[in-house]
Design a protein around this motif. Structure first.
Motif, PDB file in Angstrom:
ATOM      1  N   ILE A  44      28.066  15.694   3.395  1.00  0.00           N
ATOM      2  CA  ILE A  44      27.881  16.782   4.351  1.00  0.00           C
ATOM      3  C   ILE A  44      27.193  16.151   5.556  1.00  0.00           C
ATOM      4  O   ILE A  44      26.035  15.745   5.474  1.00  0.00           O
ATOM      5  N   VAL A  45      27.904  16.018   6.646  1.00  0.00           N
ATOM      6  CA  VAL A  45      27.395  15.332   7.836  1.00  0.00           C
ATOM      7  C   VAL A  45      27.185  16.363   8.939  1.00  0.00           C
ATOM      8  O   VAL A  45      28.140  16.882   9.500  1.00  0.00           O
ATOM      9  N   SER A  46      25.927  16.643   9.219  1.00  0.00           N
ATOM     10  CA  SER A  46      25.588  17.611  10.263  1.00  0.00           C
ATOM     11  C   SER A  46      25.156  16.835  11.508  1.00  0.00           C
ATOM     12  O   SER A  46      24.177  16.099  11.474  1.00  0.00           O
ATOM     13  N   GLN A  47      25.900  17.004  12.584  1.00  0.00           N
ATOM     14  CA  GLN A  47      25.624  16.296  13.842  1.00  0.00           C
ATOM     15  C   GLN A  47      25.662  17.294  14.991  1.00  0.00           C
ATOM     16  O   GLN A  47      26.480  18.201  14.998  1.00  0.00           O
ATOM     17  N   TRP A  48      24.797  17.105  15.968  1.00  0.00           N
ATOM     18  CA  TRP A  48      24.726  17.988  17.128  1.00  0.00           C
ATOM     19  C   TRP A  48      24.013  17.245  18.245  1.00  0.00           C
ATOM     20  O   TRP A  48      23.414  16.197  18.037  1.00  0.00           O
ATOM     21  N   GLY A  49      24.073  17.769  19.448  1.00  0.00           N
ATOM     22  CA  GLY A  49      23.512  17.069  20.593  1.00  0.00           C
ATOM     23  C   GLY A  49      22.313  17.724  21.240  1.00  0.00           C
ATOM     24  O   GLY A  49      21.608  17.098  22.015  1.00  0.00           O
ATOM     25  N   ASP A  50      22.037  18.975  20.934  1.00  0.00           N
ATOM     26  CA  ASP A  50      20.974  19.725  21.594  1.00  0.00           C
ATOM     27  C   ASP A  50      19.807  19.922  20.628  1.00  0.00           C
ATOM     28  O   ASP A  50      19.954  20.555  19.584  1.00  0.00           O
ATOM     29  N   VAL A  51      18.633  19.399  20.976  1.00  0.00           N
ATOM     30  CA  VAL A  51      17.468  19.483  20.085  1.00  0.00           C
ATOM     31  C   VAL A  51      17.054  20.923  19.790  1.00  0.00           C
ATOM     32  O   VAL A  51      16.411  21.178  18.774  1.00  0.00           O
ATOM     33  N   THR A  52      17.436  21.849  20.637  1.00  0.00           N
ATOM     34  CA  THR A  52      17.091  23.250  20.371  1.00  0.00           C
ATOM     35  C   THR A  52      17.915  23.814  19.207  1.00  0.00           C
ATOM     36  O   THR A  52      17.609  24.898  18.717  1.00  0.00           O
ATOM     37  N   GLU A  53      18.935  23.073  18.763  1.00  0.00           N
ATOM     38  CA  GLU A  53      19.771  23.509  17.647  1.00  0.00           C
ATOM     39  C   GLU A  53      19.446  22.787  16.342  1.00  0.00           C
ATOM     40  O   GLU A  53      20.176  22.894  15.364  1.00  0.00           O
ATOM     41  N   ASP A  54      18.335  22.041  16.315  1.00  0.00           N
ATOM     42  CA  ASP A  54      17.950  21.290  15.115  1.00  0.00           C
ATOM     43  C   ASP A  54      17.872  22.186  13.882  1.00  0.00           C
ATOM     44  O   ASP A  54      18.503  21.912  12.860  1.00  0.00           O
ATOM     45  N   GLU A  55      17.080  23.235  13.962  1.00  0.00           N
ATOM     46  CA  GLU A  55      16.845  24.096  12.805  1.00  0.00           C
ATOM     47  C   GLU A  55      18.149  24.694  12.275  1.00  0.00           C
ATOM     48  O   GLU A  55      18.395  24.718  11.072  1.00  0.00           O
ATOM     49  N   LYS A  56      18.991  25.168  13.170  1.00  0.00           N
ATOM     50  CA  LYS A  56      20.256  25.794  12.778  1.00  0.00           C
ATOM     51  C   LYS A  56      21.162  24.789  12.056  1.00  0.00           C
ATOM     52  O   LYS A  56      21.749  25.105  11.020  1.00  0.00           O
ATOM     53  N   ASN A  57      21.279  23.583  12.580  1.00  0.00           N
ATOM     54  CA  ASN A  57      22.179  22.583  11.995  1.00  0.00           C
ATOM     55  C   ASN A  57      21.629  21.972  10.715  1.00  0.00           C
ATOM     56  O   ASN A  57      22.373  21.775   9.748  1.00  0.00           O
ATOM     57  N   ILE A  58      20.359  21.690  10.690  1.00  0.00           N
ATOM     58  CA  ILE A  58      19.749  21.168   9.459  1.00  0.00           C
ATOM     59  C   ILE A  58      19.822  22.231   8.371  1.00  0.00           C
ATOM     60  O   ILE A  58      20.151  21.940   7.218  1.00  0.00           O
ATOM     61  N   GLY A  59      19.537  23.465   8.742  1.00  0.00           N
ATOM     62  CA  GLY A  59      19.624  24.564   7.780  1.00  0.00           C
ATOM     63  C   GLY A  59      21.018  24.736   7.221  1.00  0.00           C
ATOM     64  O   GLY A  59      21.196  24.982   6.025  1.00  0.00           O
ATOM     65  N   TRP A  60      22.032  24.589   8.072  1.00  0.00           N
ATOM     66  CA  TRP A  60      23.420  24.698   7.609  1.00  0.00           C
ATOM     67  C   TRP A  60      23.719  23.646   6.544  1.00  0.00           C
ATOM     68  O   TRP A  60      24.265  23.960   5.484  1.00  0.00           O
ATOM     69  N   ALA A  61      23.336  22.393   6.810  1.00  0.00           N
ATOM     70  CA  ALA A  61      23.617  21.316   5.858  1.00  0.00           C
ATOM     71  C   ALA A  61      22.863  21.533   4.541  1.00  0.00           C
ATOM     72  O   ALA A  61      23.427  21.357   3.459  1.00  0.00           O
ATOM     73  N   ARG A  62      21.617  21.918   4.625  1.00  0.00           N
ATOM     74  CA  ARG A  62      20.831  22.141   3.400  1.00  0.00           C
ATOM     75  C   ARG A  62      21.360  23.318   2.600  1.00  0.00           C
ATOM     76  O   ARG A  62      21.440  23.259   1.370  1.00  0.00           O
ATOM     77  N   THR A  63      21.742  24.387   3.274  1.00  0.00           N
ATOM     78  CA  THR A  63      22.298  25.548   2.584  1.00  0.00           C
ATOM     79  C   THR A  63      23.628  25.207   1.926  1.00  0.00           C
ATOM     80  O   THR A  63      23.896  25.599   0.786  1.00  0.00           O
ATOM     81  N   PHE A  64      24.453  24.459   2.637  1.00  0.00           N
ATOM     82  CA  PHE A  64      25.742  24.039   2.083  1.00  0.00           C
ATOM     83  C   PHE A  64      25.508  23.259   0.781  1.00  0.00           C
ATOM     84  O   PHE A  64      26.136  23.534  -0.247  1.00  0.00           O
ATOM     85  N   TRP A  65      24.586  22.292   0.819  1.00  0.00           N
ATOM     86  CA  TRP A  65      24.299  21.497  -0.374  1.00  0.00           C
ATOM     87  C   TRP A  65      23.764  22.376  -1.504  1.00  0.00           C
ATOM     88  O   TRP A  65      24.187  22.246  -2.655  1.00  0.00           O
ATOM     89  N   GLN A  66      22.856  23.277  -1.214  1.00  0.00           N
ATOM     90  CA  GLN A  66      22.305  24.149  -2.259  1.00  0.00           C
ATOM     91  C   GLN A  66      23.391  24.970  -2.937  1.00  0.00           C
ATOM     92  O   GLN A  66      23.334  25.211  -4.136  1.00  0.00           O
ATOM     93  N   LYS A  67      24.392  25.366  -2.176  1.00  0.00           N
ATOM     94  CA  LYS A  67      25.482  26.170  -2.738  1.00  0.00           C
ATOM     95  C   LYS A  67      26.412  25.349  -3.632  1.00  0.00           C
ATOM     96  O   LYS A  67      26.929  25.866  -4.619  1.00  0.00           O
ATOM     97  N   ILE A  68      26.640  24.080  -3.290  1.00  0.00           N
ATOM     98  CA  ILE A  68      27.579  23.284  -4.089  1.00  0.00           C
ATOM     99  C   ILE A  68      26.899  22.411  -5.140  1.00  0.00           C
ATOM    100  O   ILE A  68      27.552  21.954  -6.071  1.00  0.00           O
ATOM    101  N   GLU A  69      25.600  22.198  -5.028  1.00  0.00           N
ATOM    102  CA  GLU A  69      24.910  21.302  -5.965  1.00  0.00           C
ATOM    103  C   GLU A  69      25.130  21.659  -7.435  1.00  0.00           C
ATOM    104  O   GLU A  69      25.326  20.758  -8.264  1.00  0.00           O
ATOM    105  N   PRO A  70      25.128  22.936  -7.828  1.00  0.00           N
ATOM    106  CA  PRO A  70      25.354  23.245  -9.247  1.00  0.00           C
ATOM    107  C   PRO A  70      26.703  22.752  -9.782  1.00  0.00           C
ATOM    108  O   PRO A  70      26.883  22.629 -10.992  1.00  0.00           O
TER     109      PRO A  70
END
Length: 123
Positions: A44-70
């Motif tokens: 799961i590779v989350s990449q973005w260019g605007d530092v104001t979007e850090d939380e949104k993009n990091i959260g997306w990647a972590r949520t994605f992993w939490q959903k598929i980890e089981p």
């Protein structure tokens, strides 16, 4: 399971790798690498260019992993972040972890090599 939102950045992606062949023919106990069976790896590779979007993009990647980890067989060591903690490192090495702690204790008892997802030497 609730529907996963679309990734917030057009630069983010998912990669799938088939782990098979020589990697699957070596016994689990022969190396630290634990993905020793015919399987698929997902990145799961989350990449973005605007530092104001850090939380949104990091959260997306972590949520994605939490959903598929089981549905996974664990995590590949090189996919861990240095902040993931000892329990994740232990889980990545599985049954090989105890042997790796013994080696770390013997060859790096002062924990000089610790700037990665670290195996801590026994005390």
């Amino acid at each position: 399971m609730s529907q996963m939102s679309i990734n917030p950045s057009p630069f983010s992606l998912l990669l799938f790798f088939h782990v098979h062949g020589a990697a699957a023919r070596i016994a689990l106990s022969e190396t630290a690498f634990t993905a020793r069976q015919n399987q698929w790896d997902i990145d799961i590779v989350s990449q973005w260019g605007d530092v104001t979007e850090d939380e949104k993009n990091i959260g997306w990647a972590r949520t994605f992993w939490q959903k598929i980890e089981p549905f996974t067989r664990g995590v590949y060591m090189n996919h861990l972040d240095a902040d993931d903690g000892a329990s994740r490192v232990r889980a990545a090495y599985g049954r090989n972890y105890g042997r790796l702690v013994s080696l770390k204790s013997k060859y790096d008892p002062g924990n000089l090599f610790r700037m990665n997802s670290n195996i801590t030497p026994s005390e």
